[in-house]
Every structure is written in structure tokens, then in C-alpha cells.
Design an enzyme around this catalytic site. Structure first.
Site, PDB file in Angstrom:
ATOM      1  N   ASP A   1       0.852  -1.194   0.000  1.00 45.44           N
ATOM      2  CA  ASP A   1       0.000   0.000   0.000  1.00 45.44           C
ATOM      3  C   ASP A   1       0.885   1.241   0.000  1.00 45.44           C
ATOM      4  O   ASP A   1       1.996   1.215   0.514  1.00 45.44           O
ATOM      5  CB  ASP A   1      -0.901   0.007   1.248  1.00 45.44           C
ATOM      6  CG  ASP A   1      -2.105   0.910   1.071  1.00 45.44           C
ATOM      7  OD1 ASP A   1      -3.200   0.393   0.797  1.00 45.44           O
ATOM      8  OD2 ASP A   1      -1.952   2.161   1.182  1.00 45.44           O
TER       9      ASP A   1
ATOM     10  N   ARG B   1     -19.755  -8.902   0.949  1.00 39.63           N
ATOM     11  CA  ARG B   1     -20.604  -8.003   1.737  1.00 39.63           C
ATOM     12  C   ARG B   1     -19.862  -7.648   3.011  1.00 39.63           C
ATOM     13  O   ARG B   1     -19.302  -8.542   3.665  1.00 39.63           O
ATOM     14  CB  ARG B   1     -21.916  -8.698   2.120  1.00 39.63           C
ATOM     15  CG  ARG B   1     -22.804  -9.017   0.948  1.00 39.63           C
ATOM     16  CD  ARG B   1     -23.831 -10.061   1.335  1.00 39.63           C
ATOM     17  NE  ARG B   1     -23.171 -11.314   1.723  1.00 39.63           N
ATOM     18  CZ  ARG B   1     -23.801 -12.359   2.265  1.00 39.63           C
ATOM     19  NH1 ARG B   1     -25.086 -12.297   2.499  1.00 39.63           N
ATOM     20  NH2 ARG B   1     -23.134 -13.453   2.579  1.00 39.63           N
TER      21      ARG B   1
ATOM     22  N   CYS C   1     -20.618   0.771  -1.768  1.00 36.28           N
ATOM     23  CA  CYS C   1     -20.732   0.034  -3.037  1.00 36.28           C
ATOM     24  C   CYS C   1     -22.044   0.266  -3.772  1.00 36.28           C
ATOM     25  O   CYS C   1     -22.035   0.747  -4.906  1.00 36.28           O
ATOM     26  CB  CYS C   1     -20.528  -1.448  -2.782  1.00 36.28           C
ATOM     27  SG  CYS C   1     -18.847  -1.807  -2.326  1.00 36.28           S
TER      28      CYS C   1
ATOM     29  N   LYS D   1     -22.725   3.864  -5.172  1.00 36.13           N
ATOM     30  CA  LYS D   1     -21.714   4.293  -6.151  1.00 36.13           C
ATOM     31  C   LYS D   1     -21.765   3.421  -7.419  1.00 36.13           C
ATOM     32  O   LYS D   1     -21.664   3.921  -8.530  1.00 36.13           O
ATOM     33  CB  LYS D   1     -20.346   4.266  -5.462  1.00 36.13           C
ATOM     34  CG  LYS D   1     -19.211   3.573  -6.161  1.00 36.13           C
ATOM     35  CD  LYS D   1     -17.929   3.689  -5.383  1.00 36.13           C
ATOM     36  CE  LYS D   1     -17.292   2.366  -5.053  1.00 36.13           C
ATOM     37  NZ  LYS D   1     -16.673   1.589  -6.081  1.00 36.13           N
TER      38      LYS D   1
HETATM   39  C1  UDX Z   1     -22.719  -4.817  -1.496  1.00 38.47           C
HETATM   40  C2  UDX Z   1     -23.045  -6.118  -2.239  1.00 38.47           C
HETATM   41  O1  UDX Z   1     -24.050  -6.854  -1.521  1.00 38.47           O
HETATM   42  C3  UDX Z   1     -21.792  -6.949  -2.418  1.00 38.47           C
HETATM   43  O2  UDX Z   1     -22.065  -8.110  -3.186  1.00 38.47           O
HETATM   44  C4  UDX Z   1     -20.743  -6.097  -3.137  1.00 38.47           C
HETATM   45  O3  UDX Z   1     -19.557  -6.802  -3.331  1.00 38.47           O
HETATM   46  C5  UDX Z   1     -20.486  -4.817  -2.365  1.00 38.47           C
HETATM   47  O4  UDX Z   1     -21.715  -4.122  -2.174  1.00 38.47           O
HETATM   48  P1  UDX Z   1     -22.313  -4.131   1.068  1.00 38.47           P
HETATM   49  O5  UDX Z   1     -21.997  -2.756   0.587  1.00 38.47           O
HETATM   50  O6  UDX Z   1     -21.448  -4.746   2.105  1.00 38.47           O
HETATM   51  O7  UDX Z   1     -22.313  -5.167  -0.168  1.00 38.47           O
HETATM   52  O8  UDX Z   1     -23.781  -4.062   1.646  1.00 38.47           O
HETATM   53  P2  UDX Z   1     -25.152  -4.831   1.422  1.00 38.47           P
HETATM   54  O9  UDX Z   1     -25.287  -5.950   2.367  1.00 38.47           O
HETATM   55  O10 UDX Z   1     -25.355  -5.131  -0.013  1.00 38.47           O
HETATM   56  O11 UDX Z   1     -26.177  -3.682   1.871  1.00 38.47           O
HETATM   57  C6  UDX Z   1     -26.194  -2.422   1.195  1.00 38.47           C
HETATM   58  C7  UDX Z   1     -27.233  -1.507   1.781  1.00 38.47           C
HETATM   59  O12 UDX Z   1     -28.534  -1.953   1.455  1.00 38.47           O
HETATM   60  C8  UDX Z   1     -27.206  -1.381   3.303  1.00 38.47           C
HETATM   61  O13 UDX Z   1     -27.380  -0.023   3.627  1.00 38.47           O
HETATM   62  C9  UDX Z   1     -28.392  -2.198   3.744  1.00 38.47           C
HETATM   63  O14 UDX Z   1     -28.923  -1.758   4.975  1.00 38.47           O
HETATM   64  C10 UDX Z   1     -29.351  -1.960   2.604  1.00 38.47           C
HETATM   65  N1  UDX Z   1     -30.338  -3.026   2.437  1.00 38.47           N
HETATM   66  C11 UDX Z   1     -29.938  -4.293   2.137  1.00 38.47           C
HETATM   67  C12 UDX Z   1     -31.689  -2.740   2.543  1.00 38.47           C
HETATM   68  O15 UDX Z   1     -32.088  -1.595   2.804  1.00 38.47           O
HETATM   69  N2  UDX Z   1     -32.597  -3.743   2.343  1.00 38.47           N
HETATM   70  C13 UDX Z   1     -32.221  -5.007   2.028  1.00 38.47           C
HETATM   71  O16 UDX Z   1     -33.109  -5.859   1.842  1.00 38.47           O
HETATM   72  C14 UDX Z   1     -30.853  -5.298   1.935  1.00 38.47           C
END
Ligand code: UDX
Length: 450
Positions: free
Chosen positions: A30, A155, A279, A282
């Protein structure tokens, strides 16, 4: 195969840590010397379940090391995973400058054949650009590059599990031999032949994951297509919640029954104050811009974005209806992270809630099990409390912004007795509406009749 991982951010540490834990020799590099010092001292700069233990064990067993020496790391690695950040630019497109920089260093430092794997989330056709940059800047005749796209589907909160027990591994290649090398790298995971750091020898049964080999362009598209589809599902559930509130119905009942249809599936149908994190928002934005530039109308995704943006305003409108004037009111906030089991507050709905409540003159007391320091750095005027009870004490309203399990099991009677007014706005449908009402709360949630 010697593996180099460039970038010790979230994706880099999980990738490096997991590949080392299934038996590979990994060097992580890094540009941030403070981060490297921290990692060398055995500390992990992010909170992610199981990550610290797998990195500590792999370090002790000599399979992972951290360094700031990029040229050496490139020269030593046969497979180089690019895990640098691709943050959003002002216009929503991904900033690919870090990848471009790394490509030039790889091109000039490489002395032998290199498998160059893009792990960072990138727009389609980045692999083509990467290949061109490696060729243009590569001066050594003996350096031969094969570019591979290998998107991550990690995730936050379950990233280690997702890496070593994936649903599928997607690999985009140009030549068959690159696919073979990727299969070699992932062999322990594909054959489930590793000592699992999570399940201690008793992993849940199930077929081993499949490695899907595609073209590089398809592989890059798959990542954006997945995240955008997940965002669509959430926004769909949130519009259903609006309908339920307006016309009668309970969104939890509706989405539960929907999810039982295998064509729909139960996941990502949870209504609430919307999706956040680094993620989903964006990637959705980047995918919309990408489609726009390609002349494809993806209004469908724009709508998902719009619905998501409206969540906070609707949530606060409900709060205003209940409290009338917000200025001078004391509001307790439970949960600062964008979801549970992480310490990440980037693009968290809670951050926008705080910004707006402070702007309206409310005074805020907030609590989160993991993200207090990070939030304090952004909003120093909020009163951060030692626990959830203190955040609720004397409040005119208590908001739930993250679905931490710890909030579900609070002594809610104690919470009620300590509040000035027992008003709870549950932005994640975490609590049982009937129980809360029976306890004497004025309880509001999302898409339910209360
Ligand atoms: C996400 C993708 O799931 C993952 O596959 C990718 O590699 C990176 O982006 P992450 O950012 O860790 O992962 O979060 P995720 O579990 O997807 O949740 C994203 C957002 O959606 C959170 O704010 C969560 O609270 C919200 N969410 C999720 C909901 O509001 N309702 C749902 O049913 C699921």
C-alpha cells in the site's frame, strides 16, 4: 503461485487475508506508510469479522506480509491482484486514476510473465484499457501480461465467509491459460480443501462453488449488473412500503410471501430508510453513467436511485408530523453504520439524518456499537453516548437507523421510562410493532400500519 495484492483497503485485505489463509504466499502493498506500519504491528485498520484472526494466523505461519515497496512486490508476484480504490467522481463515474497509476508501475517493473487481475470494481472495458496501458508502458521484452477480471461479491460484515464460501467465482479472461491459472489460485476454495477459519472443520454441506469463465467485458458487467439489481430490489420493496402505508397492508408480510417464490428470492427485499455504503450507491450511479455514455436509456436504475434518495426525507417527514417542530427537540439516534456488523459509515443513511436534524436545530444524542469515533470525526457537535440507554434518556424521539441485533434486545421498558416522550421511529423495522405499542410506545416503522 506467489501472489501480490496492491491496495490494503477493504477488498485488498480480505482478498490477501483469505488467499493466505487457504494456503497461498501473499504480499500486500500500500502507498500509505501509516497503514503498513499498523498492519506490520499486527493491527487491522478495518472492522470485519474473522479478518484479524486469519491475518494474524497467516502472518505467524509466514504466508502473508505487508510492505510499502510496490516495485519489489510487483517483481516478486506471479499473480497481481489490483485492489485499489475506484471512488466516484463528481459526475458519478468511477475514478480510475489509481488503477492507471498501478498499471504503469506494473508495466515498467515487471521482468517476467504476470497475471494482472482487476479485483476493484470497474466499468466495462477497463480491462481493455488496462491491457493497452501495460503494453504501451511495458518496456521489457521478457514481461508478458495477461489481464483478468475477477470481481468481488463481498458483503461487509460477512466478507471472509463470502470469499472462502462464495456462491460463484467470476473470472473474465482473454486466453484459456489465464483461466487455468485462476483455477489454480482458487483451487482450495473450488475443491473446499482448506482449514476453514470460520466453521472449524464443520462447514455447512453444499456443492462446491462454480468458477464461471467469461470474457473480460462480461465479467466487468456482471459486477455492476448484480449491485444495480440488488439496489432495484431494495427500492422496489421501499415503494411497496409506501403503498402499504397509504393503502393498508404490511410490507413485511408482502415481501415475505414474495420472497418464497424462487424466481424472486427472499433477499434484498427489506424495506427501510434505504441502501447506503460505499458500493451499492456508487455502483448504481456508475452503471447509470456508463449506460448513458453508451447511449442506452437505463431510467429504470435512475428511478431506483430517486426512490432511495427520498427515503430519508420521508422518514424525517414522519418525525416532523409526530414532533411538530424539530428545533430545540432532543433526538436519540441508534445506529450510525450503513448496516449492522461493520464500522463503515460511508454513505450511511444515518449521516444524512444527522446532517438534516442538526440543520433544523434538533439536539442529537447518538450511539453505535462500532462507529462512534468515525462519526465523531464527521459530526463533532453530536453528543455520542456510552450506550443506547444514554442516547434515549430524556429524548423526545428515538430513531433506529441501523439494524444492530443489540438494539432488538434492549430492555425497552427501561428505554421507555427514561424518555421524555416514548416515541420510537424504527427505520429498519427491527422491532415488533405490537410489542412496542403494548409497552406504551408511540411506535412508527416503515410500510406497516402503525
Ligand atoms: C454490497 C453487495 O451486496 C456486495 O455483493 C458487493 O460486493 C459490495 O456491495 P455491502 O456494501 O457490504 O455489499 O452491503 P449490502 O449488504 O449489499 O447492503 C447495502 C445496503 O442496502 C445497506 O445499507 C443495507 O442496509 C441496505 N439493504 C440491504 C436494505 O435496505 N434492504 C435489504 O433488503 C438489503
Amino acid at each position: 503461485m506467489r501472489i501480490s495484492v496492491i491496495g490494503c483497503g477493504y477488498v485488498g485485505l480480505v482478498t490477501g487475508g483469505c488467499l493466505a489463509s487457504v494456503g497461498h504466499q501473499v504480499t500486500c502493498v500500500d502507498v500509505d506508510p501509516a497503514k503498513i506500519r499498523m498492519l506490520e504491528a499486527g493491527k487491522i485498520p478495518i472492522y470485519e469479522p474473522h479478518l484479524e484472526e486469519i491475518i494474524t494466523t497467516s502472518r505467524r505461519e509466514g504466508r502473508i506480509s505487508f510492505t510499502g515497496d510496490l516495485p519489489r512486490t510487483i517483481r516478486e508476484g506471479e499473480a497481481i491482484f489490483i485492489c485499489v480504490g475506484t471512488p466516484p467522481l463528481e459526475n458519478g463515474e468511477a475514478d480510475l486514476s489509481a488503477i492507471d497509476n498501478v498499471a504503469r508501475v506494473i508495466a515498467t517493473e515487471a521482468r517476467g510473465p504476470k497475471l494482472v487481475i482487476e479485483k476493484s470494481t470497474v466499468p466495462v472495458q477497463t480491462g481493455q484499457q488496462l491491457k493497452r496501458a501495460l503494453e504501451v508502458y511495458g518496456k521489457k521484452a521478457e514481461a508478458k501480461f495477461q489481464v483478468v477480471s475477477n470481481p468481488e461479491f463481498l458483503r461487509e460484515g460477512t466478507a471472509v465467509l463470502d470469499f472462502i464460501h462464495p456462491d460463484r467465482i467470476v473470472v473474465g479472461v482473454e486466453e484459456e491459460s489465464a483461466g487455468k491459472q485462476m483455477r489454480e489460485i482458487y483451487r482450495p476454495i473450488l475443491e473446499k480443501k482448506f482449514v476453514c477459519p470460520i466453521h472449524a472443520g464443520s462447514c455447512p454441506p453444499g456443492a462446491p462453488p462454480e468458477m464461471i469463465i467469461t470474457t473480460i467485458n462480461s465479467s466487468e458487467l456482471i459486477k455492476h449488473a448484480c449491485n444495480s439489481f440488488l439496489a432495484l430490489k431494495i427500492s422496489y420493496a421501499n415503494v411497496l412500503a409506501d403503498l402499504c402505508e397509504r393503502l393498508g397492508g404490511d410490507v413485511e408480510e408482502v415481501t415475505r410471501a414474495m420472497g418464497m417464490d424462487p424466481r424472486i428470492g427472499p433477499y434484498f427485499l427489506k424495506a427501510g430508510i434505504g441502501f447506503g455504503g460505499f458500493c451499492l450507491p456508487k455502483d448504481l450511479q456508475a452503471f447509470v453513467r456508463l449506460a448513458e455514455r453508451a447511449g442506452i436509456d437505463f431510467t429504470l436504475l435512475r428511478e431506483a436511485e430517486r426512490v432511495n434518495r427520498e427515503r430519508i426525507e420521508q422518514f424525517l417527514a414522519k418525525l416532523r408530523r409526530a414532533l411538530w417542530v424539530l428545533k430545540g427537540k432532543q433526538v436519540g439516534l441508534l445506529g450510525l453504520t450503513f448496516k449492522a456488523n461493520t464500522d463503515d459509515i460511508r454513505f450511511a443513511p444515518s449521516m444524512e439524518i444527522i446532517r438534516r436534524l442538526l440543520a433544523e436545530g434538533a439536539s442529537l444524542r447518538a450511539y453505535d456499537p462500532q462507529a462512534m469515533e468515525k462519526a465523531r470525526a464527521v459530526y463533532p457537535t453530536v453528543n455520542y453516548t456510552v450506550d443506547a440507554y444514554e442516547a434515549a434518556a430524556g429524548a423526545d424521539a428515538l430513531l433506529i437507523a441501523t439494524e444492530w441485533e443489540e438494539f432488538r434486545s434492549l430492555n425497552w421498558q427501561r428505554v421507555r421510562d427514561s424518555m421524555l416522550r416514548p416515541l420510537v421511529m424504527d427505520g429498519r423495522n427491527l422491532l415488533d410493532a405490537a410489542k412496542m405499542t403494548a409497552l406504551g410506545f408511540e411506535y412508527h416503522s416503515i410500510g406497516r400500519q402503525n
